[in-house]
Design a protein around this motif. Sequence first.
Motif, PDB file in Angstrom:
ATOM      1  N   LYS A  42       0.887  -1.048   0.021  1.00 11.87           N
ATOM      2  CA  LYS A  42       0.052  -0.041   0.012  1.00 11.87           C
ATOM      3  C   LYS A  42       0.916   1.054   0.003  1.00 11.87           C
ATOM      4  O   LYS A  42       1.865   1.366   0.517  1.00 11.87           O
ATOM      5  CB  LYS A  42      -0.772   0.130   1.112  1.00 11.87           C
ATOM      6  N   GLY A  43       0.407   2.264  -0.685  1.00  7.22           N
ATOM      7  CA  GLY A  43       1.143   3.258  -0.965  1.00  7.22           C
ATOM      8  C   GLY A  43       2.378   3.680  -2.001  1.00  7.22           C
ATOM      9  O   GLY A  43       2.908   4.393  -2.314  1.00  7.22           O
ATOM     10  N   LYS A  44       2.231   2.187  -2.723  1.00  7.02           N
ATOM     11  CA  LYS A  44       3.135   2.047  -4.024  1.00  7.02           C
ATOM     12  C   LYS A  44       2.346   1.750  -5.176  1.00  7.02           C
ATOM     13  O   LYS A  44       1.428   1.296  -5.061  1.00  7.02           O
ATOM     14  CB  LYS A  44       4.342   0.938  -3.631  1.00  7.02           C
ATOM     15  N   LEU A  45       3.022   1.858  -6.247  1.00  8.42           N
ATOM     16  CA  LEU A  45       2.278   1.841  -7.526  1.00  8.42           C
ATOM     17  C   LEU A  45       3.481   1.083  -8.502  1.00  8.42           C
ATOM     18  O   LEU A  45       4.726   1.461  -8.356  1.00  8.42           O
ATOM     19  CB  LEU A  45       1.963   2.951  -8.255  1.00  8.42           C
ATOM     20  N   THR A  46       2.961   0.321  -9.302  1.00  5.72           N
ATOM     21  CA  THR A  46       3.784  -0.215 -10.432  1.00  5.72           C
ATOM     22  C   THR A  46       3.917   0.755 -11.533  1.00  5.72           C
ATOM     23  O   THR A  46       2.869   1.548 -11.571  1.00  5.72           O
ATOM     24  CB  THR A  46       3.365  -1.409 -10.906  1.00  5.72           C
ATOM     25  N   ILE A  47       4.676   0.583 -12.561  1.00  3.50           N
ATOM     26  CA  ILE A  47       4.691   1.533 -13.650  1.00  3.50           C
ATOM     27  C   ILE A  47       3.676   1.506 -14.669  1.00  3.50           C
ATOM     28  O   ILE A  47       3.099   2.200 -14.800  1.00  3.50           O
ATOM     29  CB  ILE A  47       6.170   1.089 -14.577  1.00  3.50           C
ATOM     30  N   ALA A  48       3.134   0.352 -14.633  1.00  2.00           N
ATOM     31  CA  ALA A  48       1.842  -0.080 -15.181  1.00  2.00           C
ATOM     32  C   ALA A  48       0.512   0.798 -14.873  1.00  2.00           C
ATOM     33  O   ALA A  48      -0.180   1.386 -15.353  1.00  2.00           O
ATOM     34  CB  ALA A  48       1.597  -1.338 -15.702  1.00  2.00           C
ATOM     35  N   SER A  78      -4.519   3.193  -3.264  1.00  2.00           N
ATOM     36  CA  SER A  78      -4.062   3.002  -1.798  1.00  2.00           C
ATOM     37  C   SER A  78      -2.940   3.906  -1.504  1.00  2.00           C
ATOM     38  O   SER A  78      -2.014   3.341  -1.056  1.00  2.00           O
ATOM     39  CB  SER A  78      -3.945   1.467  -1.366  1.00  2.00           C
ATOM     40  N   LEU A  79      -2.975   5.016  -2.013  1.00  2.00           N
ATOM     41  CA  LEU A  79      -2.007   6.273  -2.038  1.00  2.00           C
ATOM     42  C   LEU A  79      -2.636   7.391  -0.983  1.00  2.00           C
ATOM     43  O   LEU A  79      -3.556   7.364  -0.842  1.00  2.00           O
ATOM     44  CB  LEU A  79      -1.862   6.677  -3.321  1.00  2.00           C
ATOM     45  N   GLU A  80      -1.420   8.088  -0.398  1.00  2.00           N
ATOM     46  CA  GLU A  80      -1.641   9.256   0.243  1.00  2.00           C
ATOM     47  C   GLU A  80      -2.094  10.388  -0.745  1.00  2.00           C
ATOM     48  O   GLU A  80      -1.696  10.289  -1.798  1.00  2.00           O
ATOM     49  CB  GLU A  80      -0.463   9.595   0.979  1.00  2.00           C
ATOM     50  N   PRO A  81      -3.049  11.107  -0.386  1.00  2.00           N
ATOM     51  CA  PRO A  81      -3.686  12.083  -1.135  1.00  2.00           C
ATOM     52  C   PRO A  81      -2.580  13.070  -1.772  1.00  2.00           C
ATOM     53  O   PRO A  81      -2.688  13.449  -3.111  1.00  2.00           O
ATOM     54  CB  PRO A  81      -4.763  12.954  -0.339  1.00  2.00           C
ATOM     55  N   ARG A  82      -1.580  13.231  -0.795  1.00  2.00           N
ATOM     56  CA  ARG A  82      -0.523  14.185  -1.437  1.00  2.00           C
ATOM     57  C   ARG A  82       0.547  13.818  -2.275  1.00  2.00           C
ATOM     58  O   ARG A  82       0.761  14.259  -3.398  1.00  2.00           O
ATOM     59  CB  ARG A  82       0.462  14.733  -0.277  1.00  2.00           C
ATOM     60  N   ASP A  83       0.584  12.438  -2.225  1.00  2.00           N
ATOM     61  CA  ASP A  83       1.378  11.332  -3.197  1.00  2.00           C
ATOM     62  C   ASP A  83       0.563  11.277  -4.582  1.00  2.00           C
ATOM     63  O   ASP A  83       1.087  11.578  -5.580  1.00  2.00           O
ATOM     64  CB  ASP A  83       1.660  10.070  -2.830  1.00  2.00           C
ATOM     65  N   ALA A  84      -0.501  11.365  -4.545  1.00  2.00           N
ATOM     66  CA  ALA A  84      -1.376  11.028  -5.891  1.00  2.00           C
ATOM     67  C   ALA A  84      -1.471  12.606  -6.448  1.00  2.00           C
ATOM     68  O   ALA A  84      -1.134  12.662  -7.530  1.00  2.00           O
ATOM     69  CB  ALA A  84      -3.123  10.809  -5.435  1.00  2.00           C
ATOM     70  N   LYS A  85      -1.567  13.597  -5.855  1.00  2.00           N
ATOM     71  CA  LYS A  85      -1.376  15.105  -6.370  1.00  2.00           C
ATOM     72  C   LYS A  85      -0.088  15.295  -6.960  1.00  2.00           C
ATOM     73  O   LYS A  85      -0.019  15.779  -8.045  1.00  2.00           O
ATOM     74  CB  LYS A  85      -1.750  16.024  -5.222  1.00  2.00           C
ATOM     75  N   ALA A  86       1.027  15.014  -6.197  1.00  2.00           N
ATOM     76  CA  ALA A  86       2.531  15.022  -6.725  1.00  2.00           C
ATOM     77  C   ALA A  86       2.504  14.310  -7.926  1.00  2.00           C
ATOM     78  O   ALA A  86       3.294  14.751  -8.879  1.00  2.00           O
ATOM     79  CB  ALA A  86       3.436  14.693  -5.616  1.00  2.00           C
ATOM     80  N   LEU A  87       2.091  13.159  -7.933  1.00  2.00           N
ATOM     81  CA  LEU A  87       2.063  12.296  -8.966  1.00  2.00           C
ATOM     82  C   LEU A  87       1.258  12.785 -10.415  1.00  2.00           C
ATOM     83  O   LEU A  87       2.057  13.002 -11.612  1.00  2.00           O
ATOM     84  CB  LEU A  87       1.235  10.863  -9.074  1.00  2.00           C
ATOM     85  N   LEU A  88       0.324  13.506 -10.311  1.00  2.00           N
ATOM     86  CA  LEU A  88      -0.481  13.969 -11.336  1.00  2.00           C
ATOM     87  C   LEU A  88       0.400  15.451 -11.669  1.00  2.00           C
ATOM     88  O   LEU A  88       0.467  15.869 -12.876  1.00  2.00           O
ATOM     89  CB  LEU A  88      -1.985  14.420 -10.944  1.00  2.00           C
ATOM     90  N   ASP A  89       1.012  15.993 -10.716  1.00  2.00           N
ATOM     91  CA  ASP A  89       1.473  17.284 -11.003  1.00  2.00           C
ATOM     92  C   ASP A  89       2.856  17.349 -11.818  1.00  2.00           C
ATOM     93  O   ASP A  89       3.302  18.105 -12.790  1.00  2.00           O
ATOM     94  CB  ASP A  89       1.908  18.122  -9.600  1.00  2.00           C
TER      95      ASP A  89
END
Length: 179
Positions: free
Chosen positions: A113-119, A145-156
């Motif tokens: 949880k809190g991690k993503l694969t490249i795909a 299952s990410l932190e909201p700040r991590d998801a926002k950083a991913l999109l930014d």
Amino acid sequence: MGGRVARMFRNFNLENRAHREISKEKPKAAPRHAAPLPPAAGSSPEADPVNQRNAPLLALLRSVYVESTDPAAAPAEASKAVTADEAAAARRPLRFSLPGNFPGLAELTDVPKGKLTIAEALKALGSHQHRPNTWTPDRIAQEYSLEPRDAKALLDFFIPFKVEIIPPKTGTAKRIKAS
């Protein structure tokens, strides 16, 4: 040919030159620095101020109390007590994988949880790019299952597949026709 001539001049009268260098008087070595002699075994400690006891400093040293704990010991014991159910709860099943068989990549079935694969990251970024109103940072954080700040950083900070066509400066330049 030039190497042979140079070697002949270099080796000419070599023995006489060597004997002349060997027979020259050798230069004298520089004098050594005078070092103080170590104190004799029978000398008194009062003569050396470093070895004398200083009563005020000794009193200050006795007043200091240090209590030390090992911070690494507590988490190590807690990590050993993790059960299989808790370990499974800390991971989530894989949402999306790349099609096909890629050599060298292990087949993943679950991700922490809190991690993503490249795909999964590419899928989430593509979904947000096509439907930004539906795939908001909060929804992506909930789905993966990410932190909201991590998801926002991913999109930014990660922008996939963004193609910008820069128009030519002159009108006579050839252009790529969109089909």
